[in-house]
Design a protein around this motif. Sequence first.
Motif, PDB file in Angstrom:
ATOM      1  N   VAL A   1       0.861  -1.184   0.000  1.00 61.06           N
ATOM      2  CA  VAL A   1       0.000   0.000   0.000  1.00 61.06           C
ATOM      3  C   VAL A   1       0.895   1.230   0.000  1.00 61.06           C
ATOM      4  CG1 VAL A   1      -1.736   1.322   1.267  1.00 61.06           C
ATOM      5  CG2 VAL A   1      -1.853  -1.184   1.236  1.00 61.06           C
ATOM      6  N   GLY A   2       0.701   2.113  -0.974  1.00 59.24           N
ATOM      7  CA  GLY A   2       1.501   3.333  -1.049  1.00 59.24           C
ATOM      8  C   GLY A   2       1.612   3.824  -2.480  1.00 59.24           C
ATOM      9  N   LYS A   3       1.953   5.068  -2.624  1.00 54.28           N
ATOM     10  CA  LYS A   3       2.128   5.682  -3.930  1.00 54.28           C
ATOM     11  C   LYS A   3       3.200   4.949  -4.722  1.00 54.28           C
ATOM     12  CE  LYS A   3       3.428  10.116  -6.057  1.00 54.28           C
ATOM     13  NZ  LYS A   3       3.850  11.512  -5.762  1.00 54.28           N
ATOM     14  N   ILE A   4       2.894   4.619  -5.963  1.00 56.63           N
ATOM     15  CA  ILE A   4       3.881   3.949  -6.810  1.00 56.63           C
ATOM     16  C   ILE A   4       4.882   4.982  -7.304  1.00 56.63           C
ATOM     17  CG2 ILE A   4       4.246   2.697  -8.971  1.00 56.63           C
ATOM     18  CD1 ILE A   4       1.605   1.307  -8.523  1.00 56.63           C
ATOM     19  N   CYS A   5       6.122   4.834  -6.858  1.00 55.95           N
ATOM     20  CA  CYS A   5       7.177   5.760  -7.242  1.00 55.95           C
ATOM     21  C   CYS A   5       8.525   5.111  -6.935  1.00 55.95           C
ATOM     22  CB  CYS A   5       7.049   7.096  -6.498  1.00 55.95           C
ATOM     23  SG  CYS A   5       7.133   6.955  -4.706  1.00 55.95           S
ATOM     24  N   LYS A   6       9.567   5.727  -7.410  1.00 58.77           N
ATOM     25  CA  LYS A   6      10.910   5.161  -7.289  1.00 58.77           C
ATOM     26  C   LYS A   6      11.295   4.923  -5.834  1.00 58.77           C
ATOM     27  CE  LYS A   6      15.678   5.957  -8.842  1.00 58.77           C
ATOM     28  NZ  LYS A   6      16.571   6.891  -9.592  1.00 58.77           N
TER      29      LYS A   6
ATOM     30  N   TYR B   1      -2.811   8.351  -8.798  1.00 59.89           N
ATOM     31  CA  TYR B   1      -2.712   7.661 -10.089  1.00 59.89           C
ATOM     32  C   TYR B   1      -1.677   8.380 -10.948  1.00 59.89           C
ATOM     33  CZ  TYR B   1      -3.648   5.667 -14.648  1.00 59.89           C
ATOM     34  OH  TYR B   1      -3.493   5.041 -15.850  1.00 59.89           O
ATOM     35  N   ASN B   2      -0.604   7.672 -11.261  1.00 60.72           N
ATOM     36  CA  ASN B   2       0.437   8.201 -12.127  1.00 60.72           C
ATOM     37  C   ASN B   2       0.661   7.183 -13.237  1.00 60.72           C
ATOM     38  OD1 ASN B   2       3.084   8.711 -13.296  1.00 60.72           O
ATOM     39  ND2 ASN B   2       3.426  10.145 -11.603  1.00 60.72           N
ATOM     40  N   LYS B   3       0.121   7.478 -14.398  1.00 61.98           N
ATOM     41  CA  LYS B   3       0.143   6.526 -15.503  1.00 61.98           C
ATOM     42  C   LYS B   3       1.568   6.093 -15.855  1.00 61.98           C
ATOM     43  CE  LYS B   3      -1.495   5.904 -20.251  1.00 61.98           C
ATOM     44  NZ  LYS B   3      -2.241   6.521 -21.382  1.00 61.98           N
ATOM     45  N   ARG B   4       2.494   7.045 -15.822  1.00 58.71           N
ATOM     46  CA  ARG B   4       3.879   6.724 -16.186  1.00 58.71           C
ATOM     47  C   ARG B   4       4.483   5.730 -15.206  1.00 58.71           C
ATOM     48  NH1 ARG B   4       8.775   8.482 -14.528  1.00 58.71           N
ATOM     49  NH2 ARG B   4      10.495   8.356 -16.021  1.00 58.71           N
ATOM     50  N   GLU B   5       4.315   5.983 -13.911  1.00 62.40           N
ATOM     51  CA  GLU B   5       4.893   5.087 -12.902  1.00 62.40           C
ATOM     52  C   GLU B   5       4.244   3.708 -12.953  1.00 62.40           C
ATOM     53  OE1 GLU B   5       7.458   5.606 -11.111  1.00 62.40           O
ATOM     54  OE2 GLU B   5       7.751   7.766 -11.308  1.00 62.40           O
TER      55      GLU B   5
ATOM     56  N   ILE C   1       6.052  -0.192 -13.879  1.00 60.71           N
ATOM     57  CA  ILE C   1       5.852  -1.441 -13.145  1.00 60.71           C
ATOM     58  C   ILE C   1       5.374  -2.548 -14.077  1.00 60.71           C
ATOM     59  CG2 ILE C   1       4.406  -2.586 -11.415  1.00 60.71           C
ATOM     60  CD1 ILE C   1       6.520  -0.925 -10.102  1.00 60.71           C
ATOM     61  N   MET C   2       4.371  -2.263 -14.887  1.00 58.78           N
ATOM     62  CA  MET C   2       3.794  -3.295 -15.746  1.00 58.78           C
ATOM     63  C   MET C   2       4.741  -3.709 -16.859  1.00 58.78           C
ATOM     64  SD  MET C   2       1.150  -4.019 -14.131  1.00 58.78           S
ATOM     65  CE  MET C   2       0.675  -5.341 -15.269  1.00 58.78           C
ATOM     66  N   ASN C   3       5.515  -2.778 -17.375  1.00 63.26           N
ATOM     67  CA  ASN C   3       6.499  -3.127 -18.409  1.00 63.26           C
ATOM     68  C   ASN C   3       7.563  -4.062 -17.842  1.00 63.26           C
ATOM     69  OD1 ASN C   3       5.212  -1.565 -20.309  1.00 63.26           O
ATOM     70  ND2 ASN C   3       6.600   0.180 -20.127  1.00 63.26           N
ATOM     71  N   HIS C   4       7.986  -3.788 -16.608  1.00 67.98           N
ATOM     72  CA  HIS C   4       8.982  -4.649 -15.966  1.00 67.98           C
ATOM     73  C   HIS C   4       8.394  -6.032 -15.699  1.00 67.98           C
ATOM     74  CE1 HIS C   4      12.718  -5.427 -13.886  1.00 67.98           C
ATOM     75  NE2 HIS C   4      12.074  -5.797 -12.789  1.00 67.98           N
ATOM     76  N   ALA C   5       7.144  -6.062 -15.278  1.00 68.86           N
ATOM     77  CA  ALA C   5       6.480  -7.343 -15.033  1.00 68.86           C
ATOM     78  C   ALA C   5       6.343  -8.153 -16.319  1.00 68.86           C
ATOM     79  CB  ALA C   5       5.104  -7.098 -14.412  1.00 68.86           C
TER      80      ALA C   5
END
Length: 369
Positions: free
Chosen positions: A193-198, A228-232, A236-240
């Motif tokens: 749980v948390g903002k998706i970021c580096k 919601y940050n589409k880029r971040e 994640i999904m590209n790496h997955a």
Amino acid sequence: MKIAIDACGYKSGGISRYISNLALGLDSSSNFKTTILRDYQDIKESIVPDVGSTLYVNRSNNNKLYTVDWYERNIQQILTNLDISLFHGTAYAFPNLDHIPCVVTIHDLIFYHLKESYGSLFKFYDYWVEKAKAENKQVITVSNFSKRELVEMAGFNEDLISVIPLGIDLNKYKLTSKENKEYIGYTPYLLHVGKICKNKNQIILIDSIARLNTKGYKLNVILIDHTYNKREHQIIMNHAKKLGVSDQIFILNKVSDQQLQSFYSLAEVFTFPSLFEGFGLPPLEAMACGTPVVCSNKASLPEVVGDGAICVNPVDIEEISESIIRILSDTNFKNDLIRKGEKQVQKFTWETCVNSTINLYRDIVAINS
């Protein structure tokens, strides 16, 4: 005692929860009259409750962020003729108020560590930190780790810093039924749980899931991000996809408090591989819901989770994976960790946070009277 607290610009997340619970605590006390500064643009989305008296401010030109000039000019003007005993800047910023005592909460110095990620915001936060130091303001911070950084990195007088940890609502976060069919499509899963970021370092969880697959442990990963940050999210999904695990990754951003409690309770393991936290509420929320936690050993987190979690190097895929496997494979160890977590979380309540803050208010007002 008449208190004004700043709730401008915060709609969700840890700081908003801090402001919300502080406002509720003050409102429940017959000894305090509270004025809350709120932003017109945040009314619909803000979790800050409508308690006490309210003064509304409005950012010009629909700006998403405040500037130093705007804040000092507008907030100072609003408060100039207000009859208050103390102003609490709840998140770094505070106006020039020579006639009114002031306390400011500096949650952490993450922007010093991640200067490039903060961009123009670095100057905004740095300005307020330097101003608080120069004016010898009484400061609240949320962990002993953050206090050490304020003294050692920013040069604050430690005698002017009060450590008042955040809390969680133990009535809100508690174990719910493990048989909730609404979430069966996601199970078994790891939760974050948390903002998706580096800085939150969720990408290491994708690596860990891929490694767990090779060990015979196939789990999904649920990432709950109220922003919601589409880029971040795409990173994640590209790496997955690259690792062949994209079908195991779920990113959710519209989750109610009740749903969140269920997601916590049903998770096999809560994972929190953050690179930096001034405090860190989600691991405590997971512990309160009876979920075992694997947590980063960086910054304030070991102080917060104590022995109620497995603390790991947040960039070590093997250590993270093996810690998860240990929880999944050793029931006695898992149950003992859960018990330790439930005991640890009792140390952090909003009631304690509010009462400690109120005591500090009284001390500051008494000194300045």
